[in-house]
Write a protein that holds these residues in place. Structure first.
Motif, mmCIF file in Angstrom:
data_model
loop_
_atom_site.group_PDB
_atom_site.id
_atom_site.type_symbol
_atom_site.label_atom_id
_atom_site.label_comp_id
_atom_site.label_asym_id
_atom_site.label_seq_id
_atom_site.Cartn_x
_atom_site.Cartn_y
_atom_site.Cartn_z
ATOM 1 N N SER A 63 0.843 -1.198 0.000
ATOM 2 C CA SER A 63 0.000 0.000 0.000
ATOM 3 C C SER A 63 0.876 1.246 0.000
ATOM 4 C CB SER A 63 -0.907 0.029 1.242
ATOM 5 O OG SER A 63 -2.001 -0.829 1.069
ATOM 6 N N PHE A 233 11.127 1.486 8.460
ATOM 7 C CA PHE A 233 10.427 0.309 8.988
ATOM 8 C C PHE A 233 9.422 -0.136 7.921
ATOM 9 C CE2 PHE A 233 7.171 -1.639 11.862
ATOM 10 C CZ PHE A 233 7.984 -2.528 12.546
ATOM 11 N N TYR A 234 8.515 0.747 7.564
ATOM 12 C CA TYR A 234 7.525 0.410 6.521
ATOM 13 C C TYR A 234 8.217 0.174 5.184
ATOM 14 C CZ TYR A 234 3.074 0.652 3.997
ATOM 15 O OH TYR A 234 1.966 0.366 3.230
ATOM 16 N N GLY B 11 -10.343 -5.705 12.301
ATOM 17 C CA GLY B 11 -9.916 -4.940 11.151
ATOM 18 C C GLY B 11 -9.111 -5.747 10.173
ATOM 19 N N GLY B 64 -1.156 4.157 2.365
ATOM 20 C CA GLY B 64 -0.268 3.294 3.130
ATOM 21 C C GLY B 64 -1.091 2.550 4.158
ATOM 22 N N SER B 65 -0.446 1.637 4.870
ATOM 23 C CA SER B 65 -1.186 0.937 5.914
ATOM 24 C C SER B 65 -0.986 1.656 7.235
ATOM 25 C CB SER B 65 -0.705 -0.504 6.014
ATOM 26 O OG SER B 65 0.438 -0.536 6.811
ATOM 27 N N THR B 67 0.689 0.803 9.704
ATOM 28 C CA THR B 67 2.109 0.706 10.059
ATOM 29 C C THR B 67 2.890 1.946 9.646
ATOM 30 O OG1 THR B 67 2.008 -1.696 9.874
ATOM 31 C CG2 THR B 67 4.192 -0.718 9.681
ATOM 32 N N TRP B 70 3.567 4.744 12.164
ATOM 33 C CA TRP B 70 4.711 4.656 13.092
ATOM 34 C C TRP B 70 5.937 5.314 12.470
ATOM 35 C CZ3 TRP B 70 4.004 -1.348 13.861
ATOM 36 C CH2 TRP B 70 2.880 -1.578 14.673
ATOM 37 N N ASP B 71 6.142 5.037 11.186
ATOM 38 C CA ASP B 71 7.282 5.662 10.507
ATOM 39 C C ASP B 71 7.132 7.185 10.472
ATOM 40 O OD1 ASP B 71 7.220 2.797 9.224
ATOM 41 O OD2 ASP B 71 9.202 3.606 8.698
ATOM 42 N N PHE B 92 1.374 -4.745 19.279
ATOM 43 C CA PHE B 92 1.433 -3.545 18.451
ATOM 44 C C PHE B 92 2.223 -2.427 19.110
ATOM 45 C CE2 PHE B 92 -1.801 -6.111 16.535
ATOM 46 C CZ PHE B 92 -1.479 -5.998 15.189
ATOM 47 N N SER B 95 5.758 -3.399 18.514
ATOM 48 C CA SER B 95 6.160 -3.156 17.120
ATOM 49 C C SER B 95 6.415 -1.671 16.886
ATOM 50 C CB SER B 95 5.084 -3.659 16.159
ATOM 51 O OG SER B 95 4.875 -5.036 16.328
ATOM 52 N N SER B 98 9.791 -1.150 17.926
ATOM 53 C CA SER B 98 10.745 -1.648 16.923
ATOM 54 C C SER B 98 10.921 -0.630 15.801
ATOM 55 C CB SER B 98 10.242 -2.956 16.295
ATOM 56 O OG SER B 98 10.103 -3.941 17.280
ATOM 57 N N CYS B 99 9.839 -0.025 15.397
ATOM 58 C CA CYS B 99 9.908 0.999 14.353
ATOM 59 C C CYS B 99 10.737 2.189 14.826
ATOM 60 C CB CYS B 99 8.493 1.444 13.966
ATOM 61 S SG CYS B 99 8.498 2.831 12.803
ATOM 62 N N VAL B 102 14.546 2.028 14.703
ATOM 63 C CA VAL B 102 15.163 2.263 13.398
ATOM 64 C C VAL B 102 15.578 3.733 13.277
ATOM 65 C CG1 VAL B 102 14.691 2.354 10.907
ATOM 66 C CG2 VAL B 102 13.912 0.387 12.257
ATOM 67 N N TYR B 103 14.775 4.616 13.856
ATOM 68 C CA TYR B 103 15.005 6.052 13.657
ATOM 69 C C TYR B 103 15.874 6.695 14.733
ATOM 70 C CZ TYR B 103 11.634 5.701 9.913
ATOM 71 O OH TYR B 103 11.001 5.349 8.745
ATOM 72 N N GLN B 202 -9.001 0.901 8.091
ATOM 73 C CA GLN B 202 -9.724 -0.369 8.005
ATOM 74 C C GLN B 202 -10.345 -0.857 9.303
ATOM 75 O OE1 GLN B 202 -6.451 -0.128 8.047
ATOM 76 N NE2 GLN B 202 -5.535 -1.790 9.203
ATOM 77 N N THR B 235 8.068 9.419 3.609
ATOM 78 C CA THR B 235 7.665 9.595 5.006
ATOM 79 C C THR B 235 7.955 11.009 5.522
ATOM 80 O OG1 THR B 235 9.820 8.719 5.593
ATOM 81 C CG2 THR B 235 7.967 7.177 5.658
#
Lengths: 388, 388
Positions: A63, A233-234, B11, B64-65, B67, B70-71, B92, B95, B98-99, B102-103, B202, B235
């Motif tokens: 997506s 991440f995405y 969802g 996008g989704s 997820t 988070w980014d 979640f 997660s 976790s995202c 990365v940053y 969703q 992003t």
């Protein structure tokens, strides 16, 4: 005049009724057997779009808009401080360069620009840039080619450029932005040795915007999986690749919720596209494009691409004739029921316009609509006092 | 038994017919006046979803989704080497951490985990973590709260936590992951002083997956715009914010092609949701959730959340009774026409299941379907030999 305004911009395009029906598929769980079967088929069909039979290559459908594809390249196919050569034929090639700068730094992105707006970049220039880098002991890690730059309507010769790369700098990964070329223009992923091709749903793929579609070679997959530190991440293919492999093998998996309805529409459109041979489809686009361009040329209008050989087949970029008010022309054509697009390249953007001719209203059951769109442009020009 | 399998996972959910019809809106150019008006309305309506009247706050709706949200936080609301405190109530929340790693790097993300699966994190613990950091001269730059963690069904008390943050560490930006909470649970963005809320299409928003929806406070917008080096391209809110402001003011603008059909469906669903007062909607969710949970409790089943006070209202997470084969139960309920979801949290994932109750089939015209779903669960349990 059509009953509603028809979309003749270079994406999004007009959709078939069956694709639009698939967009309203009732809800399905993203890991249900019903949906997994559709996503599996869509991923397999994506291989055919790129004429690839390499089982080690992988389709990635996420997506997002087409723009996200650039990030997937920057975040996965390049490592920090690696170098990229960007072959630029317009706004979208330049934007791809802007994206890559975020990931590998300004000084590591070299843009080889066409000599003028409407030109392609000479293959000999690309060869010489690759050689210079290689001789200096710093070959480019990636070369990017925008197959059709949607801003200029210029088509780059991916086959010839790839052959040069393979000859001069075979370690350089070949990345193709085919957003406005997929389904319109030949792309032989395996034969030409392409490493990463990115595209999107809303152009000749024939689906509403919202899917970023990529196809990665074994070499690109290996590089992405070897990356030490994720850049996002995405955008991290180390997270997406197992998901795509699972769906393609018929198993649901979860990283981020896929858009069930867009995937249904995507697969529906792929089934429609692949019901013909892909080479016949390219030929149909050439015919539609040639006819449309010939008729405009007969009116005395001048194409943006400097020659027919480098004019893309999914859209036509064309200068406003002398003395014609551009915005007025577009609005007159709009009143006749056709949305066409303005220019989008720096100082030229007020000097030309763009007409997309992709999908059902260019080569499908409704292809007469493209003729009607031409007539709307012709009569609008006449109303504005255009004389040949 | 319903004529097709109904989606009762947390969802994607069942959609109204009118939302599905909007998904098949014929093509429109992304900068056409027809589409600009819809996107404008959708962005204005998004403000109402978060009960915000601050003109300096901004809705951001991107393909996008969930997820991707988070980014957007990691890439824009944090700078490298800043610190984040993640309040974790399940998969979640973890997660999200976790995202963020990365940053901002592993050592800059502190996860404050609930004492056990099914618990919330004590507000006093959060207070103490904030105080410790502040006293050490390194206050957290961001705290993240997952309002409903879709893995555990635990509801975090965003109002109380926010009040503590304002009291102890007012410089800390408050980020709420409301993916599974928006429209189900009260969130007073302005009143509680939230800085960034991310959600997705969703779940109770009632639209197919494919839109990442965010709402940023003036303070968050300012921080994003002040960021020196972008962490991504797609992003990068410095690229998106002008686009969102343009559309909301009624002008088309381009960075990446929006999904015209998803935005139509989003606005359609918002219009349906906002035709009732948002507080009435929260009350309707509470009623639907309480009824469903009561009936399961009457059967002798045990909720995952350790108390009703911290049980979310958009889904129910519930343990399989002793001796019942989980996958068999889910498949039996599926055969009766209802897709429900398995567990998703580490060692617990085979021990419980999840039922989503959001949208038209929970509080709308088709809410009887939730009763039917309960009956399917009940009779499936009986068929598998469950005795209370």
């Amino acid at each position: 005049m059509p009953s509603r305004k028809l979309t003749f911009i270079p994406g999004p395009i007009e959709f078939t009724d069956t694709v639009l029906e698939a967009m309203s598929t009732p809800s399905q769980a993203h890991t249900s057997p019903e949906f997994v079967a559709i996503f599996q088929e869509a991923l397999k069909n994506t291989r055919k779009l790129f004429q690839s039979t390499d089982p080690e290559a992988q389709a990635i459908v996420v997506s997002g808009s087409g723009t996200l594809g650039w990030d997937l390249v920057g975040a996965n196919i390049l490592n920090p401080n690696e170098r990229a050569l960007v072959v630029s034929t317009g706004f979208f090639s330049d934007s791809f360069a802007s994206c890559l700068r975020v990931y590998i730094g300004d000084r590591n992105v070299e843009v080889l620009k066409a000599k003028q707006f409407g030109s392609a970049v000479d293959t000999s220039e690309i060869e010489s840039a690759l050689k210079t880098a290689k001789d200096a002991g710093k070959p480019y890690n990636v070369i990017t080619i925008t197959q059709t730059d949607t801003s200029s309507g210029v088509l780059s010769d991916v086959a010839s450029i790839s052959a040069v790369v393979k000859h001069v700098s075979p370690e350089t990964l070949i990345v193709v932005d085919a957003v406005c070329a997929t389904v319109c223009e030949n792309l032989e992923f395996d034969n030409w040795g392409i490493d990463y091709c990115l595209t999107a749903s809303q152009k000749a793929v024939g689906v509403p915007a919202g899917l970023s579609i990529s196809f990665a070679s074994a070499r690109a997959v290996e590089k992405a999986l070897a990356k030490e530190h994720p850049a996002g991440f995405y955008t991290d293919l180390q997270r997406w690749l197992p998901i795509m492999r699972a769906y393609e093998s018929g198993k649901g998996a979860y990283f981020a919720t896929p858009s069930v309805q867009l995937i249904h529409a995507y697969n529906q459109s792929l089934c429609e596209i692949l019901s013909h041979s892909i080479k016949e489809t390219f030929a149909a686009y050439k015919t539609a494009s040639d006819n449309f361009k010939n008729k405009l040329a007969d009116l005395g209008l001048k194409l943006v691409p400097v020659s027919r050989e480098i004019a893309a087949h999914g859209l036509t970029a064309i200068y406003f004739p002398e003395g014609i008010d551009g915005p007025k022309l577009l609005s007159n054509v709009g009143e006749k029921g056709f949305t066409i697009a303005s220019g989008i390249y720096e100082n030229y953007k007020d000097k030309y316009f763009r007409v997309g001719h992709m999908g059902v209203s260019a080569i499908g059951a409704r292809k007469k609509e493209l003729d009607d769109c031409f007539e709307a442009i012709k009569s609008s020009l006449q109303e504005l006092g255009y004389k040949q």
